[in-house]
Design an enzyme around this catalytic site. Structure first.
Site: not given
Lengths: 87, 570
Positions: B186, B452, B499
């Site tokens: 946090h 990939d 992407c």
């Protein structure tokens, strides 16, 4: 004692906000509220117990209410879980 | 020098204020009067509620809703009726308020930290923070007042609770260093929102650093420099100025269209992993979603999500994005992504095995459910479906037929959907790249998955330290592959995007502009820097660079030449 079996459907399961909404709603009733899941029993009036129980989406649960106003409590509990806690 | 984790970028240099761990010890009284202890406990609780409710309000105003929920979460936990009744029970039994609180909190901490999901374990940290805060209220332990520090303070602490972090005065504190914590703490989330450079998880920081030492917190690298010499001081002063300048310059690109120097428009989209991330995309100025990974919907649960649940998640993203394009990738599991209940068997070569579209076409009941949820959601915005790991046109045909069958089915039931729904291919296998011309004839769009594609083209597992050096998108083979994919898409007249992480790489961007890439899909935090990089080049210059680079014979030559060109171009 009244009870009903159902499946948790909201994507997050009993995360912070659903657990809080649920425990707060059940806190209004004087009867005991338990959730049975994966062989364990969880106090349905406790936010932290609900979170610790780690009830995820897709889990089969049984809600058990016992005591005063048990029917009303069960109805509200079931509709909360079925509506996905309004998430 | 100490080394921690840089969790909030920038450079903070200043005088250290070392926060000692509060002494929360108390004497367990033998005979406690329940009335007195109840009163003490409820006073402390009252104070805790008030303080945190106030704090949550100011955090919401200054930082945002999501950040303030960290604080309201603490209030919620401490309002748990069961937890409170357990504490009160112990007080009734004659325990003092401190002991009652500690015992109940500890039992919850044990229970929560033994859970096997991250979310629940995080709540254990919350309960610990709450316990510390209320114990200090009860014992009257000296509260560290972080709101009242001198200007130019670097705060050094064992650990910062969210409420302490949120109470920090941004005008006074220039850096944060703690011994505990990580990027998901946090405190880290709050430090980032407050834009204070922060290094967490720096061991022994409170021992090595003395108050009034001069320290530097390098929130980028995680380095902590204690009492830097004159040279180091100058270095970090310069770095700090440059960092601030860079950020300012970047903010100028907010709300601007994405286009090259000579005005050629490009689409700048984001990659997201959960439906909630869509809101971040809007905040960071993304123009659409180029990759929505749907795996998260299937993870951390005991069974496949049903059609309605998926439909709601997809619909949510479309509604948040308001008519902006959203490309959703169908289930991409297998390889390194396992989902236990799907019963995937362990394979010798998972990356060459039963994964992604291969799995989906064999388990049509799961795949059909997902496609149906997608087609139904298409009525709520501009949705496109992307198929991962395609190697041949048969896979595309099969998926398209399934989509068309679903459309006919929905038509009969008068369920609305987008008749113009696009089905595209993620180009991430050498096979798909080589037959890009064939695929382009039938796909509605391409999106190049560079991670990939690079691995498969170079036959390298980048997780394997012995061969990872070979993994590079700048290898001539990978660059030629990318160029081929883009030109085949152009020839067929379909849009082509990218992407993978490479789409945000400043060195690759001029080449992508020259090749004619239509859409760049990057992480939300890279939107502005990618927009700036695209605006730096005009087509003629990009072509000139590409012509030169594509003639080079080794990866090293490419990287060297591109590095020089990109750095020398203002």
């Amino acid at each position: 004692m009244v009870s009903k079996k159902l499946t948790v459907r909201n994507p997050q399961g009993f995360h912070m906000r659903p657990a809080m909404n649920f425990a707060n709603a059940m806190g209004k009733y004087s009867c005991e509220v338990f959730i049975k899941s994966n062989g364990a029993e969880t106090n349905g009036k406790s936010i932290m117990n609900l979170i610790a129980a780690g009830i995820k989406c897709g889990t089969d649960i049984e809600i058990v209410c016992s005591g005063e106003q048990e029917k009303e409590a069960l109805d509200e509990a079931v509709s909360m879980v079925e509506s996905g806690f309004g998430e | 020098m100490l080394k921690g984790i840089g969790v909030s970028g920038g450079y903070g240099m200043g005088h250290a204020v070392v926060v000692k761990r509060a002494d929360l010890s108390y004497v367990k009284k033998e005979e406690c009067h329940p009335d007195t202890e109840h009163r003490r406990f409820s006073e402390a609780l009252e104070c805790f509620y008030n303080r945190n409710t106030e704090l949550a309000k100011s955090v919401k105003d200054t930082l945002g809703e999501k950040e303030s929920e960290i604080i309201t979460g603490h209030v919620m936990i401490m309002k748990d009726p069961y937890m409170l009744s357990e504490i009160n029970k112990k007080i009734d039994e004659g325990k003092c308020a401190e002991e009652a609180l500690e015992e109940v909190c500890d039992s919850f901490i044990d229970m929560l930290s033994s859970a096997n999901d991250e979310f629940t374990v995080q709540r254990a940290v919350d309960v610990r923070d709450i316990k510390t805060e209320i114990l200090s209220l009860l014992t009257g332990a000296e509260q560290v007042d972080v709101s009242n520090l001198k200007e130019g303070t670097v705060l050094v602490a064992h650990e910062l609770t969210p409420s302490m972090t949120a109470g920090i005065d941004r005008k006074k504190v220039v850096g944060i260093i703690t011994e505990l914590g990580s990027g998901t703490s946090h405190a880290a989330i709050l430090a980032r929102a407050m834009e204070i450079p922060a290094v967490l998880g720096a061991p022994d920081a409170t021992k090595e650093i003395k108050s009034d030492d001069i320290v530097v917190a390098d929130g980028n690298s995680g380095d902590v420099i204690i009492n830097p010499d004159a040279d180091k001081k100058e270095l970090y002063t310069r770095k700090k100025i440059e960092y601030i300048e860079r950020r300012k310059a970047l903010l100028r690109f907010k709300g601007m269209p994405t286009r090259t120097k000579d005005g050629i428009k490009a689409d700048l989209f984001c990659n997201i992993g959960t439906a909630d991330d869509a809101e971040t995309v809007a905040k960071y100025d993304g123009e659409g979603i180029g990759l929505f990974r749907t795996e998260f919907l299937f993870m951390d649960r005991s069974g496949v999500p049903d059609e309605n649940e998926q439909f709601e998640a997809y619909k949510k993203v479309l509604l948040v994005m308001k008519e902006k394009p959203v490309i959703i990738r169908t289930l991409d599991i297998g390889g390194d992504k396992d989902i236990p209940y799907l019963g995937l068997t362990k394979e010798e070569n998972p990356f060459l095995g039963f994964r992604a579209v291969r799995y989906c076409l064999k388990h049509t009941e799961i795949f059909k459910t997902q496609l149906k949820a997608l087609v139904r959601a298409s009525g709520y915005g501009k949705l496109s479906i992307m198929i991962p790991l395609v190697t041949g046109v048969e896979e595309l045909r099969e998926v398209r037929k399934m989509v068309e069958d679903i459309m006919r089915e929905l038509e009969k039931q008068s369920v609305p959907y987008d008749k113009d729904l696009k089905v595209g291919v993620m180009i991430e296998t050498p096979s798909a790249a080589i037959i890009a011309d064939i695929l382009a004839g039938e796909a509605d769009f391409f999106s190049i998955g560079t991670n990939d594609l690079t691995g498969y083209t170079l036959a390298v597992d980048r997780g394997n330290a012995n061969v990872a050096y070979l993994y590079s998108v700048f290898a001539p083979s990978v660059l030629r592959t990318i160029k081929n994919i883009i030109s085949e898409a152009k020839r067929a007249g379909i849009p082509v995007g990218m992407c993978g992480e490479a789409a945000a790489d400043p060195m690759l961007i001029p080449l992508l502009i020259s090749f004619g890439l239509d859409e760049f899909s990057v992480s939300a935090s890279s939107v502005l820097s990618t927009r700036r990089e695209i605006s730096r080049w005009d087509k003629a210059r990009a072509d000139e660079i590409a012509n030169r680079i594509m003639e080079l014979k080794t990866e090293r030559d490419v990287v060297e030449a591109l590095g020089k060109i990109v750095n020398d171009t203002v």
